[in-house]
Design a protein around this motif. Structure first.
Motif, PDB file in Angstrom:
ATOM      1  N   GLU A 322      31.913  37.608  49.525  1.00 23.21           N
ATOM      2  CA  GLU A 322      31.156  36.657  50.352  1.00 23.21           C
ATOM      3  C   GLU A 322      31.432  35.186  50.054  1.00 23.21           C
ATOM      4  O   GLU A 322      31.593  34.386  50.992  1.00 23.21           O
ATOM      5  N   PRO A 323      31.522  34.737  48.781  1.00 21.07           N
ATOM      6  CA  PRO A 323      31.831  33.312  48.545  1.00 21.07           C
ATOM      7  C   PRO A 323      33.181  32.900  49.100  1.00 21.07           C
ATOM      8  O   PRO A 323      33.349  31.765  49.566  1.00 21.07           O
ATOM      9  N   LEU A 324      34.153  33.809  49.076  1.00 22.30           N
ATOM     10  CA  LEU A 324      35.481  33.493  49.588  1.00 22.30           C
ATOM     11  C   LEU A 324      35.521  33.548  51.113  1.00 22.30           C
ATOM     12  O   LEU A 324      36.326  32.860  51.742  1.00 22.30           O
ATOM     13  N   GLU A 325      34.663  34.375  51.691  1.00 26.12           N
ATOM     14  CA  GLU A 325      34.528  34.352  53.155  1.00 26.12           C
ATOM     15  C   GLU A 325      33.872  33.054  53.602  1.00 26.12           C
ATOM     16  O   GLU A 325      34.255  32.469  54.626  1.00 26.12           O
ATOM     17  N   ALA A 326      32.910  32.603  52.820  1.00 30.54           N
ATOM     18  CA  ALA A 326      32.172  31.389  53.188  1.00 30.54           C
ATOM     19  C   ALA A 326      33.062  30.151  53.176  1.00 30.54           C
ATOM     20  O   ALA A 326      32.905  29.259  54.016  1.00 30.54           O
ATOM     21  N   ASP A 327      33.989  30.081  52.207  1.00 35.20           N
ATOM     22  CA  ASP A 327      34.843  28.881  52.157  1.00 35.20           C
ATOM     23  C   ASP A 327      36.139  29.045  52.942  1.00 35.20           C
ATOM     24  O   ASP A 327      37.010  28.177  52.915  1.00 35.20           O
ATOM     25  N   GLY A 328      36.284  30.161  53.652  1.00 37.27           N
ATOM     26  CA  GLY A 328      37.436  30.355  54.521  1.00 37.27           C
ATOM     27  C   GLY A 328      38.650  30.965  53.868  1.00 37.27           C
ATOM     28  O   GLY A 328      39.687  31.169  54.521  1.00 37.27           O
ATOM     29  N   THR A 329      38.565  31.297  52.562  1.00 34.33           N
ATOM     30  CA  THR A 329      39.709  31.908  51.880  1.00 34.33           C
ATOM     31  C   THR A 329      39.992  33.291  52.437  1.00 34.33           C
ATOM     32  O   THR A 329      41.152  33.682  52.625  1.00 34.33           O
ATOM     33  N   LEU A 330      38.923  34.068  52.695  1.00 34.42           N
ATOM     34  CA  LEU A 330      39.068  35.406  53.255  1.00 34.42           C
ATOM     35  C   LEU A 330      38.473  35.462  54.651  1.00 34.42           C
ATOM     36  O   LEU A 330      37.492  34.762  54.952  1.00 34.42           O
ATOM     37  N   VAL A 331      39.034  36.323  55.480  1.00 29.85           N
ATOM     38  CA  VAL A 331      38.476  36.539  56.806  1.00 29.85           C
ATOM     39  C   VAL A 331      37.192  37.362  56.664  1.00 29.85           C
ATOM     40  O   VAL A 331      37.141  38.315  55.872  1.00 29.85           O
ATOM     41  N   PRO A 332      36.116  37.017  57.372  1.00 32.39           N
ATOM     42  CA  PRO A 332      34.865  37.788  57.281  1.00 32.39           C
ATOM     43  C   PRO A 332      35.080  39.242  57.696  1.00 32.39           C
ATOM     44  O   PRO A 332      35.738  39.528  58.685  1.00 32.39           O
ATOM     45  N   ARG A 333      34.510  40.152  56.904  1.00 32.76           N
ATOM     46  CA  ARG A 333      34.681  41.575  57.165  1.00 32.76           C
ATOM     47  C   ARG A 333      33.377  42.251  57.564  1.00 32.76           C
ATOM     48  O   ARG A 333      33.348  43.092  58.424  1.00 32.76           O
TER      49      ARG A 333
END
Length: 450
Positions: A322-333
């Motif tokens: 979730e923290p990496l999704e929030a900063d745009g590093t990972l695509v939300p799943r």
């Protein structure tokens, strides 16, 4: 599981363009930065000298010392001892494994060890212009650093002058290597009563690495390479798995002996233990300065922390993602995606805490797989855990018959490039992945051949 013999020479390598040389030199910089002040114990047998590979090895070792490596060199002399016995008319010959050493054989051991010691010192003393040894000025220190004791009588067999390590003069060895000298240990040890004993090179090098708390133990093996059942070189293996191979597999006795000693060294605290072929010119440099190396490295079985994910792990995986999704590093799943694909995840767990994860998504028709969600909690980063997850994923992919591993990334391209991934294009991806590629994110594509 198999062991193969291959022969290589740097003379066969193609000429490199200046730009390729510059790129290579920059690529090895991280390894150079990490090696200063490290202690390496390097062991090799007399066969390396017999095959006239000593000068090339000494040149590579001198480079390591110039880069700040603290070096302890341990040599064996089995073929030279056997030659001395033959020349003196004795039928007995030493073989791999522990054997009794008679008084006559001990004299041959002394002669062979003394001759090899002088050859090694001479090789380190070279300094001709326009050679790798120019301006090296390396001092070699050898002496009575090893206190030995007899093996004694085992199962009714008196091993006579065959000995084992009792202790080392660690203080003197540390003092010598801290001054930049190479400490040279030969296969002869002395008891407090002044007796000499024949000690196996593998035994001596392993105990030296343990006593010195060395960062690396390296064995230069005659010409064998350990491969898995699919024919791939096993470049890294956990200690527990190596122990299993020794118990369950039938492998070359000489290689098994080296593997047994690397396992012992790692179990007793040595960080890394390597078995590399000495018939590959520059093998020591290739093992250290390339990501995958060219031999087999035994490490402590931190793989015990790795396990397949279960439904009970979904909450922990989400907390990592979730923290990496929030900063745009990972695509939300979303939770439903993780629940659907949980069997594709591997997690790192220690004392009940999940602190890392990775997923492997196969595209079997194209023999490709995507590595996704490679995450290590910030508190555990910089400790090699990301590397551990990568190695595990590569090994898992190989067992599935995957030939190419790819990642999509927007922030960590250099990390993957430093680990052998090469930038690709959308056309390089499996057809299904091309269709589902998120063009709005414009993720970079990196691919690694397995």
């Amino acid at each position: 599981m198999s062991i193969e013999t291959e022969t290589y020479s740097a003379l066969d390598a193609p000429e490199y363009a200046p730009a390729q040389f510059v790129r290579w030199f920059r690529d090895v910089a991280p390894y150079v930065h990490t090696m200063r002040g490290k202690t390496f114990v390097v062991g090799f047998g007399g066969d390396l000298v017999q095959e006239e590979r000593l000068n090339a090895l000494i040149q590579d070792l001198s480079l390591l010392t110039a880069l700040g490596v603290r070096l302890v060199l341990v040599f064996g002399s089995l073929p030279q001892v056997n030659e001395q016995l033959r020349l003196k008319g004795y039928d007995f010959q030493f073989d791999t494994g522990m054997e009794p050493t008679s008084a006559i054989a001990l004299e041959c051991c002394k002669e062979a060890a003394g001759e090899l010691r002088l050859d090694i010192e001479a090789a380190f003393s070279q300094g001709l212009p326009n050679t790798p040894m120019s301006n090296a000025q390396i001092h070699v220190i050898s002496g009575n650093f090893v206190t030995a004791q007899p093996i004694g009588v085992i199962d009714g067999i008196d091993y006579k002058h065959t000995g084992k390590v009792r202790k080392f003069d660690i203080t003197s060895i540390h003092k010598a290597i801290s001054l930049g000298a190479v400490v040279l240990l030969g296969p002869i040890g002395f008891s407090p009563t002044g007796e000499a004993f024949n000690i196996a090179m593998e035994e001596l090098a392993t105990h030296a690495a343990i006593a010195l708390k060395a960062d690396k133990l390296v064995f230069l093996n005659q010409s064998t390479v350990l491969r898995d059942d699919n024919g791939h070189i096993i470049t890294e293996i956990a200690r527990a798995e190596a122990e299993k191979i020794l118990k369950e597999k039938s492998i070359d006795p000489h290689f098994a002996n080296l593997l047994k000693h690397t396992v012992k060294a790692v179990r007793c605290g040595v960080k890394r233990a390597h078995i590399i072929p000495h018939n590959l010119d520059g093998s020591l440099l290739l093992e250290y300065f390339t990501h995958d190396g060219i031999g087999t490295m035994v490490v402590e079985d931190t793989l015990d922390d790795l396990r397949p994910a279960t439904m009970d792990d979904i909450g922990a995986i989400l907390s990592l993602i979730e923290p990496l999704e929030a900063d745009g590093t990972l695509v939300p799943r979303g939770r439903h995606i993780i629940e659907r694909d949980v069997e594709k995840f591997t997690v790192l767990e220690h004392d009940g805490i999940i602190y890392g994860c990775v997923s492997l998504i196969p595209y079997t028709n194209e023999q490709m797989a995507e590595m996704a969600c490679l995450i290590v909690h910030p508190d555990w980063q910089s400790a090699g855990e990301g590397e551990l997850l990568l190695k595990h994923t590569e090994s898992k992919a190989r067992t599935m018959g995957i030939k190419k591993l790819f990642v999509l990334t927007t922030r960590t391209s250099h990390w993957f490039m430093n680990r052998g991934f090469i930038q690709g294009t959308l056309d390089d991806l499996p057809k299904e992945k091309q269709i589902n590629y998120n063009r709005s994110r414009n993720s970079l594509i990196f691919i690694k051949n397995l």
